[in-house]
Design a protein around this motif. Structure first.
Motif, PDB file in Angstrom:
ATOM      1  N   VAL A   1       2.061   1.042  -3.840  1.00  0.00           N
ATOM      2  CA  VAL A   1       2.254   1.490  -5.217  1.00  0.00           C
ATOM      3  C   VAL A   1       1.896   0.376  -6.193  1.00  0.00           C
ATOM      4  CG1 VAL A   1       3.960   2.274  -6.901  1.00  0.00           C
ATOM      5  CG2 VAL A   1       3.989   3.198  -4.586  1.00  0.00           C
ATOM      6  N   ARG A   2       2.277  -0.855  -5.844  1.00  0.00           N
ATOM      7  CA  ARG A   2       1.972  -1.980  -6.735  1.00  0.00           C
ATOM      8  C   ARG A   2       0.458  -2.178  -6.843  1.00  0.00           C
ATOM      9  NH1 ARG A   2       4.548  -5.344  -4.112  1.00  0.00           N
ATOM     10  NH2 ARG A   2       6.563  -4.991  -5.123  1.00  0.00           N
ATOM     11  N   GLN A   3      -0.237  -2.089  -5.728  1.00  0.00           N
ATOM     12  CA  GLN A   3      -1.698  -2.262  -5.766  1.00  0.00           C
ATOM     13  C   GLN A   3      -2.359  -1.149  -6.585  1.00  0.00           C
ATOM     14  OE1 GLN A   3      -2.760  -2.321  -1.637  1.00  0.00           O
ATOM     15  NE2 GLN A   3      -2.325  -4.511  -1.379  1.00  0.00           N
ATOM     16  N   ALA A   4      -1.884   0.070  -6.401  1.00  0.00           N
ATOM     17  CA  ALA A   4      -2.439   1.178  -7.177  1.00  0.00           C
ATOM     18  C   ALA A   4      -2.178   0.990  -8.665  1.00  0.00           C
ATOM     19  CB  ALA A   4      -1.843   2.506  -6.701  1.00  0.00           C
ATOM     20  N   ASP A   5      -0.964   0.546  -8.988  1.00  0.00           N
ATOM     21  CA  ASP A   5      -0.623   0.362 -10.400  1.00  0.00           C
ATOM     22  C   ASP A   5      -1.446  -0.760 -11.022  1.00  0.00           C
ATOM     23  OD1 ASP A   5       1.078   1.233 -12.598  1.00  0.00           O
ATOM     24  OD2 ASP A   5       1.935  -0.781 -12.483  1.00  0.00           O
ATOM     25  N   GLU A   6      -1.753  -1.792 -10.257  1.00  0.00           N
ATOM     26  CA  GLU A   6      -2.591  -2.875 -10.780  1.00  0.00           C
ATOM     27  C   GLU A   6      -3.990  -2.366 -11.099  1.00  0.00           C
ATOM     28  OE1 GLU A   6      -2.373  -5.827  -7.763  1.00  0.00           O
ATOM     29  OE2 GLU A   6      -0.366  -6.550  -8.353  1.00  0.00           O
TER      30      GLU A   6
ATOM     31  N   THR B   1      -7.776   3.798  -5.824  1.00  0.00           N
ATOM     32  CA  THR B   1      -6.412   4.223  -6.146  1.00  0.00           C
ATOM     33  C   THR B   1      -6.040   5.484  -5.388  1.00  0.00           C
ATOM     34  OG1 THR B   1      -6.652   3.299  -8.371  1.00  0.00           O
ATOM     35  CG2 THR B   1      -4.856   4.865  -8.028  1.00  0.00           C
ATOM     36  N   GLU B   2      -6.976   6.428  -5.278  1.00  0.00           N
ATOM     37  CA  GLU B   2      -6.688   7.669  -4.549  1.00  0.00           C
ATOM     38  C   GLU B   2      -6.329   7.360  -3.100  1.00  0.00           C
ATOM     39  OE1 GLU B   2      -8.666  12.065  -3.738  1.00  0.00           O
ATOM     40  OE2 GLU B   2      -9.968  10.333  -4.004  1.00  0.00           O
ATOM     41  N   ALA B   3      -7.069   6.454  -2.484  1.00  0.00           N
ATOM     42  CA  ALA B   3      -6.788   6.106  -1.085  1.00  0.00           C
ATOM     43  C   ALA B   3      -5.408   5.458  -0.948  1.00  0.00           C
ATOM     44  CB  ALA B   3      -7.874   5.173  -0.556  1.00  0.00           C
ATOM     45  N   LEU B   4      -5.053   4.582  -1.877  1.00  0.00           N
ATOM     46  CA  LEU B   4      -3.736   3.942  -1.846  1.00  0.00           C
ATOM     47  C   LEU B   4      -2.617   4.962  -2.011  1.00  0.00           C
ATOM     48  CD1 LEU B   4      -4.572   0.833  -4.063  1.00  0.00           C
ATOM     49  CD2 LEU B   4      -4.010   0.772  -1.616  1.00  0.00           C
ATOM     50  N   LEU B   5      -2.801   5.897  -2.949  1.00  0.00           N
ATOM     51  CA  LEU B   5      -1.760   6.898  -3.188  1.00  0.00           C
ATOM     52  C   LEU B   5      -1.599   7.831  -1.987  1.00  0.00           C
ATOM     53  CD1 LEU B   5      -2.523   7.794  -6.923  1.00  0.00           C
ATOM     54  CD2 LEU B   5      -0.636   6.415  -6.037  1.00  0.00           C
ATOM     55  N   ARG B   6      -2.709   8.184  -1.370  1.00  0.00           N
ATOM     56  CA  ARG B   6      -2.615   9.050  -0.183  1.00  0.00           C
ATOM     57  C   ARG B   6      -1.812   8.364   0.929  1.00  0.00           C
ATOM     58  NH1 ARG B   6      -5.423  13.629   0.065  1.00  0.00           N
ATOM     59  NH2 ARG B   6      -7.156  14.014  -1.376  1.00  0.00           N
TER      60      ARG B   6
ATOM     61  N   ALA C   1       0.414   5.996   0.508  1.00  0.00           N
ATOM     62  CA  ALA C   1       1.809   5.885   0.063  1.00  0.00           C
ATOM     63  C   ALA C   1       2.551   7.197   0.280  1.00  0.00           C
ATOM     64  CB  ALA C   1       1.854   5.483  -1.411  1.00  0.00           C
ATOM     65  N   LEU C   2       1.859   8.309   0.080  1.00  0.00           N
ATOM     66  CA  LEU C   2       2.510   9.614   0.250  1.00  0.00           C
ATOM     67  C   LEU C   2       2.768   9.944   1.716  1.00  0.00           C
ATOM     68  CD1 LEU C   2       0.733  11.663  -2.551  1.00  0.00           C
ATOM     69  CD2 LEU C   2       3.201  11.307  -2.314  1.00  0.00           C
ATOM     70  N   THR C   3       2.070   9.293   2.626  1.00  0.00           N
ATOM     71  CA  THR C   3       2.406   9.492   4.040  1.00  0.00           C
ATOM     72  C   THR C   3       3.753   8.858   4.364  1.00  0.00           C
ATOM     73  OG1 THR C   3       1.271   7.470   4.751  1.00  0.00           O
ATOM     74  CG2 THR C   3      -0.039   9.503   4.663  1.00  0.00           C
ATOM     75  N   LEU C   4       4.164   7.879   3.527  1.00  0.00           N
ATOM     76  CA  LEU C   4       5.446   7.211   3.734  1.00  0.00           C
ATOM     77  C   LEU C   4       6.573   7.850   2.927  1.00  0.00           C
ATOM     78  CD1 LEU C   4       4.103   3.547   3.538  1.00  0.00           C
ATOM     79  CD2 LEU C   4       4.670   4.841   5.609  1.00  0.00           C
TER      80      LEU C   4
ATOM     81  N   LEU D   1       4.790  10.483  -7.649  1.00  0.00           N
ATOM     82  CA  LEU D   1       3.655   9.928  -6.926  1.00  0.00           C
ATOM     83  C   LEU D   1       2.621  11.019  -6.637  1.00  0.00           C
ATOM     84  CD1 LEU D   1       3.152   7.035  -5.975  1.00  0.00           C
ATOM     85  CD2 LEU D   1       3.855   7.751  -3.687  1.00  0.00           C
ATOM     86  N   THR D   2       3.099  12.218  -6.299  1.00  0.00           N
ATOM     87  CA  THR D   2       2.183  13.333  -6.039  1.00  0.00           C
ATOM     88  C   THR D   2       1.414  13.705  -7.299  1.00  0.00           C
ATOM     89  OG1 THR D   2       3.754  14.167  -4.388  1.00  0.00           O
ATOM     90  CG2 THR D   2       2.041  15.682  -5.131  1.00  0.00           C
ATOM     91  N   LEU D   3       2.113  13.709  -8.440  1.00  0.00           N
ATOM     92  CA  LEU D   3       1.435  14.036  -9.691  1.00  0.00           C
ATOM     93  C   LEU D   3       0.446  12.939 -10.073  1.00  0.00           C
ATOM     94  CD1 LEU D   3       1.708  16.518 -11.511  1.00  0.00           C
ATOM     95  CD2 LEU D   3       3.080  15.133 -13.062  1.00  0.00           C
ATOM     96  N   ALA D   4       0.778  11.682  -9.776  1.00  0.00           N
ATOM     97  CA  ALA D   4      -0.150  10.586 -10.041  1.00  0.00           C
ATOM     98  C   ALA D   4      -1.423  10.746  -9.213  1.00  0.00           C
ATOM     99  CB  ALA D   4       0.514   9.253  -9.726  1.00  0.00           C
ATOM    100  N   LEU D   5      -1.289  11.215  -7.968  1.00  0.00           N
ATOM    101  CA  LEU D   5      -2.467  11.480  -7.143  1.00  0.00           C
ATOM    102  C   LEU D   5      -3.319  12.577  -7.770  1.00  0.00           C
ATOM    103  CD1 LEU D   5      -4.180  11.180  -4.596  1.00  0.00           C
ATOM    104  CD2 LEU D   5      -2.607  12.772  -3.434  1.00  0.00           C
ATOM    105  N   ALA D   6      -2.677  13.630  -8.290  1.00  0.00           N
ATOM    106  CA  ALA D   6      -3.425  14.713  -8.935  1.00  0.00           C
ATOM    107  C   ALA D   6      -4.188  14.193 -10.153  1.00  0.00           C
ATOM    108  CB  ALA D   6      -2.472  15.832  -9.339  1.00  0.00           C
TER     109      ALA D   6
END
Length: 457
Positions: A70-75, A105-110, A112-115, A122-127
């Motif tokens: 999440v931190r990497q995606a937010d950066e 970012t999409e790859a990072l969020l995907r 993160a959502l597996t965890l 987080l799901t809405l951020a992926l959308a």
């Protein structure tokens, strides 16, 4: 008209329904970034005291990995919160870089959502990230999953707003209308949301419903406590209603609405802005903004610009359901141009009652203009015909008695027009301006009103 904030006029609210939305990679990524910051602050889910040592170690490792993702995606998202600026080549390079960051970012969020697959934000951020990448079908599927996780009404509002946007972007207008209708059932919202669904209703040919929604949009923005902050939204509502009425065969009412829009947006800045690729204002379908510009220039008396805009509309949408209406406007404009020849002069191209206080409402004052559209034509010859001949906005304050007679007319000084012309207009109004079906004389209170006239070559 609509379009909106951002990618169209449906605003994906960050906190509540009605908050202005965002457009493009940078805008949607900024919204996603806010969601991620909130997700970072969410309480961690730790194992119970009974969990074994290795289970606790595994859980802790998963939590640390989740927070790292999440931190990497937010950066990455933080780099996109400021819009690209500067020369077009630099701006284009910035957009390419934004898209590359969005892919990461999409790859990072995907992952993160597996965890933590049950995290709504987080799901809405992926959308949002998928919409920034123009993966609209994927985004719609992700938002539908987010809606199954929404527990609060505010989350539901966010979800339905995003779903409507994803459907609209992918061209599924009927589904987008249905999603917006669900959003409206959650409670009061602002005018932009009503205008968004009105624009979609117009796009699928449901003009009477579109007109009703545009009127709701205008009412909502007019009655809002922060009305002055909503003037752009209000202008877009008037523009949209004017276009809908024009396409519905109501030209007089259409011109009145466009004139009200121009009173709020005199330079057509909102329509010009909608032509920019990265604008926060846009219209659906693509190219529809040219019809708006054609009609606005027509009302403003800019015949050449109106012709050009309607031709651009037909070039962008040759098979539009509104192509015949555009051709009809072009035929009239071409005939007028041939009749004018080399001589041009001012005429009244639009009128609007911007304020009325008293028993006579503004629509009745507007109706009086329709009965006497040539009332001040005898004064127009007194205006100098300079080479540029810019349009003139004329303000007239009037007083109307209980019988419907205009007893006082004054043009506030100083004014851009000659004193002789101003005096002529005042006298013409006092002698020939009568309100039809005025209130009975028993209602002795007079009405004070402010009129705006747009004069153009």
């Amino acid at each position: 008209m609509t379009a909106s904030p951002g990618d169209w006029r449906i605003p994906p609210p960050a906190v509540r329904p009605g908050v202005t939305g965002v457009k493009g990679v940078a805008g949607l990524m900024a919204v996603a970034g806010l969601a991620l910051v909130q997700a970072l602050l969410a309480p961690s889910v730790w194992a119970s005291d009974q969990t074994g040592f290795w289970d606790q170690a595994a859980t802790g490792t998963a939590e640390r990995r989740f927070e790292q993702l999440v931190r990497q995606a937010d950066e990455l998202l933080a780099q996109d919160r400021a819009p690209a600026s500067g020369a077009s080549t630099r701006a284009e390079a910035a957009l390419i870089a934004q898209r590359q960051r969005a892919t990461k970012t999409e790859a990072l969020l995907r992952e993160a959502l597996t965890l933590r697959s049950d995290d709504f934000r987080l799901t809405l951020a992926l959308a949002d990230t998928q919409m920034a990448l123009a993966h609209f079908d994927d985004a719609a599927q992700t938002v539908r999953r987010a809606l199954t996780l929404a527990e609060l009404s505010a989350q539901q509002a966010l979800g339905w707003s995003r779903l409507s946007l994803a459907y609209m972007k992918s061209g599924h207008y009927a589904a987008s209308i249905a999603a917006t209708d669900r959003l409206l059932t959650l409670g009061p919202t602002d005018g932009a949301t009503y205008a968004n669904v009105a624009e979609l209703l117009m796009a699928v040919g449901r003009l009477p419903e579109a007109e009703d929604r545009y009127r709701e949009a205008i009412r909502a923005d007019s009655e809002a406590a922060d009305r002055r902050l909503r003037e752009h939204s209000l202008a877009l509502g008037y523009y949209g209603l004017g276009v809908a009425l024009d396409r519905d065969g109501q030209p007089t009412a259409a011109r009145e609405m466009i004139a009200r829009a121009l009173a709020l947006d005199p330079g057509m800045a909102l329509l010009q802005l909608a032509q920019q690729p990265s604008s926060d204002v846009s219209f659906v379908p693509t190219g529809d903004v040219h019809y708006y510009l054609g009609l606005a220039n027509l009302v403003a008396g800019r015949s050449a610009e109106s012709e050009e805009a309607f031709r651009a509309f037909l070039a962008a949408q040759p098979d539009s359901r509104w192509a015949e209406e555009a051709r009809g406007h072009l035929a009239v404009l071409e005939a007028q141009r041939k009749r004018r020849g080399s001589h041009n002069g001012y005429r009244v191209v639009a009128t609007a009652t911007v304020h009325a206080s008293g028993p006579v409402p503004a629509p009745m004052v507007d109706a009086a203009w329709r009965r006497r559209p040539d009332l001040i034509d005898g004064c127009l010859s007194r205006l100098p015909l300079t080479p540029a001949r810019p349009p003139i906005r004329l303000i007239v304050d009037v007083e109307i008695d209980a019988r419907g007679n205009l007893t006082r007319a004054s043009i506030p000084r100083p004014t851009d027009v000659d004193t002789n012309f101003a005096t002529c207009v005042e006298e013409k109004l006092k002698s020939g301006f009568i309100i039809p079906a005025a209130p009975t004389p028993t209602r002795a209170r007079s009405t004070l009103a402010r009129l705006e006239l747009l004069l153009a070559d």
